[in-house]
Design an enzyme around this catalytic site. Structure first.
Site, PDB file in Angstrom:
ATOM      1  N   SER A  18      45.556  21.905 -44.640  1.00  0.00           N
ATOM      2  CA  SER A  18      44.237  21.965 -45.279  1.00  0.00           C
ATOM      3  C   SER A  18      44.156  23.147 -46.239  1.00  0.00           C
ATOM      4  CB  SER A  18      43.140  22.071 -44.211  1.00  0.00           C
ATOM      5  OG  SER A  18      43.125  20.937 -43.391  1.00  0.00           O
TER       6      SER A  18
ATOM      7  N   ASP B 274      35.557  16.596 -46.660  1.00  0.00           N
ATOM      8  CA  ASP B 274      35.733  15.637 -45.567  1.00  0.00           C
ATOM      9  C   ASP B 274      35.011  14.341 -45.915  1.00  0.00           C
ATOM     10  OD1 ASP B 274      37.007  17.623 -44.177  1.00  0.00           O
ATOM     11  OD2 ASP B 274      35.466  17.852 -42.651  1.00  0.00           O
TER      12      ASP B 274
ATOM     13  N   ASP C 107      42.397  14.793 -33.066  1.00  0.00           N
ATOM     14  CA  ASP C 107      41.819  15.799 -33.961  1.00  0.00           C
ATOM     15  C   ASP C 107      41.218  16.913 -33.094  1.00  0.00           C
ATOM     16  OD1 ASP C 107      39.907  16.887 -36.294  1.00  0.00           O
ATOM     17  OD2 ASP C 107      41.409  15.566 -37.181  1.00  0.00           O
ATOM     18  N   ASP C 108      40.184  17.570 -33.558  1.00  0.00           N
ATOM     19  CA  ASP C 108      39.608  18.725 -32.870  1.00  0.00           C
ATOM     20  C   ASP C 108      39.035  18.324 -31.502  1.00  0.00           C
ATOM     21  OD1 ASP C 108      38.790  21.335 -32.471  1.00  0.00           O
ATOM     22  OD2 ASP C 108      37.638  21.467 -34.328  1.00  0.00           O
TER      23      ASP C 108
ATOM     24  N   ASP D 160      44.121  22.725 -39.660  1.00  0.00           N
ATOM     25  CA  ASP D 160      42.872  22.935 -40.380  1.00  0.00           C
ATOM     26  C   ASP D 160      42.775  24.399 -40.833  1.00  0.00           C
ATOM     27  OD1 ASP D 160      40.371  22.273 -41.455  1.00  0.00           O
ATOM     28  OD2 ASP D 160      39.785  21.147 -39.663  1.00  0.00           O
TER      29      ASP D 160
ATOM     30  N   ARG E 134      44.984  18.313 -47.919  1.00  0.00           N
ATOM     31  CA  ARG E 134      43.630  17.977 -48.352  1.00  0.00           C
ATOM     32  C   ARG E 134      43.242  18.799 -49.568  1.00  0.00           C
ATOM     33  NH1 ARG E 134      39.961  16.602 -44.718  1.00  0.00           N
ATOM     34  NH2 ARG E 134      38.579  16.679 -46.535  1.00  0.00           N
TER      35      ARG E 134
ATOM     36  N   LYS F 116      48.424  18.431 -37.695  1.00  0.00           N
ATOM     37  CA  LYS F 116      47.391  18.699 -38.692  1.00  0.00           C
ATOM     38  C   LYS F 116      46.862  20.103 -38.456  1.00  0.00           C
ATOM     39  CE  LYS F 116      42.683  17.336 -40.070  1.00  0.00           C
ATOM     40  NZ  LYS F 116      41.574  16.388 -39.831  1.00  0.00           N
TER      41      LYS F 116
END
Length: 413
Positions: free
Chosen positions: A188, A217, A78-79, A156, A213, A154
């Site tokens: 997202s 979160d 992830d980030d 965001d 999404r 993914k």
């Protein structure tokens, strides 16, 4: 002429739709964010910081502890994996101290374990944690992900304009497709537009994204899980029809085995996520997970509900005084009669189990040849029951009872 028309149609699909053939069932795997967040302090916390070592360890454990054998195949960063700046050639750079071998080497390691590799970026000027976003570098980044042999992206939406997302997410998806490397595309897009008061174009979203999404979160708490359950139940008429093979609503990560859920609550999250045909992305420290939580995550029968090839998102069919019933049509199907997965939830807090009594017919199970009913957590087979049969379940507070009713046909008699 007909060959020409077919060619134009094929090119149009490649240019305007996802068409990557992936995520025919909801993706399953492990994702770093909820459990490890943006811990970059490898000097003082080397075992828990976002680093190549963490992802190698988790990849190993997916294999050795049996998770891969039941379907958990993605290892997703992830980030916070990036340097704070791009290279002089405009390409993304992994943090050189925490990922000294580079992303391609990590990708190769994960693939060597028979798993797939996922990465994170942001459709904005920066990621949510302030690292470089993809704006202005969309094609370069898509090509770089392909060079790294990425299997899952993914994207965001921090530091971006929600009004631009219809164009931007679509464009980046096209760049991913044009690389020739098939990559699951997690968007997202809807949630940022919903927060901005924009009604998302779900027809376009399900055309261009494999999953997306819709809501907040997830946090490490039962309250967070309940809020997500409520959102999906209260908005099911709008969002459930958008799910299906290749395109899924994503209620966010599984937090089972962390700190915020009791055993009963963990069982409930897993049951509802499977009813929702949700991606099953664990975010837990696989080194320290307790056996009872591991057992939930490895429940093959409930995983099969989530992974059912029909790809129908289930719905809440009853809600009253803290009691809910959720239902998902699944295979096998006989004539027009589906089999069903059923989750009975007790969201009351009065400290004692609640009895729920209902006939199969009241649950929508109307095949007169009956249904073979089993409890998917307790592994109890109740035999063949019929529409008029009344079933009674006892559900613990914040817990769940999950049943499967397999439709029967005359040829079985």
């Amino acid at each position: 002429m007909y060959r020409y028309i077919f060619l134009i149609g094929t090119l149009n699909a490649i240019c305007n739709g996802l068409e990557n053939g992936l995520a025919r069932t909801p993706p399953m795997g492990w994702l770093s964010w909820e459990r490890f967040r943006c811990n970059t302090d490898c000097a003082n916390d080397p075992d828990n910081c976002i680093s190549e070592r963490l992802f190698q360890i988790m990849a190993d454990l997916l294999v050795t502890e049996g998770y891969a054998s039941v379907g958990y195949e993605y290892v997703n960063i992830d980030d916070c994996w990036l340097e704070r700046h791009r290279g002089t050639d405009g390409k993304l750079l992994a943090d050189h101290k925490r990922f000294p071998s580079g992303i391609k080497a990590l990708s190769d390691y994960i693939h060597s374990r028979g798993l797939k590799f996922g990465i994170y970026e942001d459709y904005g000027n920066f990621t949510c944690a302030g690292y470089p976003g993809i704006i202005g570098y969309e094609e370069i980044d898509a090509l770089q992900f392909a060079e790294w042999d990425v299997d899952y992206v993914k994207l965001d939406g921090c530091y971006a304009l929600p009004y631009d997302m219809d164009r931007g997410y679509t464009q980046f998806g096209r760049f991913l497709n044009s690389t020739g490397k098939a990559m699951v595309y997690s968007c997202s897009w809807p949630v940022y537009q919903i927060y901005a008061g924009i009604q998302p174009n779900f027809s376009a979203i399900q055309t261009h994204c494999n999953l997306w999404r819709n809501f907040d979160d997830i946090q490490d708490s039962w309250a967070s899980v309940e809020n997500i359950i409520d959102y999906y139940g209260n908005n099911q008429d709008l969002i459930a029809p958008n799910a299906g093979p290749g395109h899924w609503n994503d209620p966010d990560m599984l937090i089972i085995g962390n700190f915020g859920l009791s055993y009963e609550q963990a069982k409930t999250q897993f049951a509802i996520w499977s009813i929702l045909a949700a991606p099953l992305l664990m975010s837990v420290d696989l080194r320290t997970i307790r056996p009872e939580f591991k057992e939930i995550l490895l429940n093959r029968k409930i995983i099969s509900v989530d992974q059912d090839p029909l790809g129908i998102q289930g719905r809440r069919i009853y809600k009253h005084k803290g009691i809910e019933i959720w239902s998902k049509p699944i295979s096998p199907v006989y004539q027009n009669f589906y089999s069903y997965a059923l989750a009975f939830i007790n969201r009351r807090t009065d400290g004692t189990p609640s009895d729920i009594s209902v006939t199969l017919r009241e649950l929508g199970l109307i095949n007169n040849y009956g249904y073979r009913v089993e409890d998917l957590y307790e592994n109890i087979n109740y035999g063949i029951l019929f529409p008029k049969t009344k079933i009674k379940v006892k559900v613990n507070p914040s817990g769940v009872v999950m049943l499967k009713g397999e439709t029967q046909n005359i040829n079985k008699f």
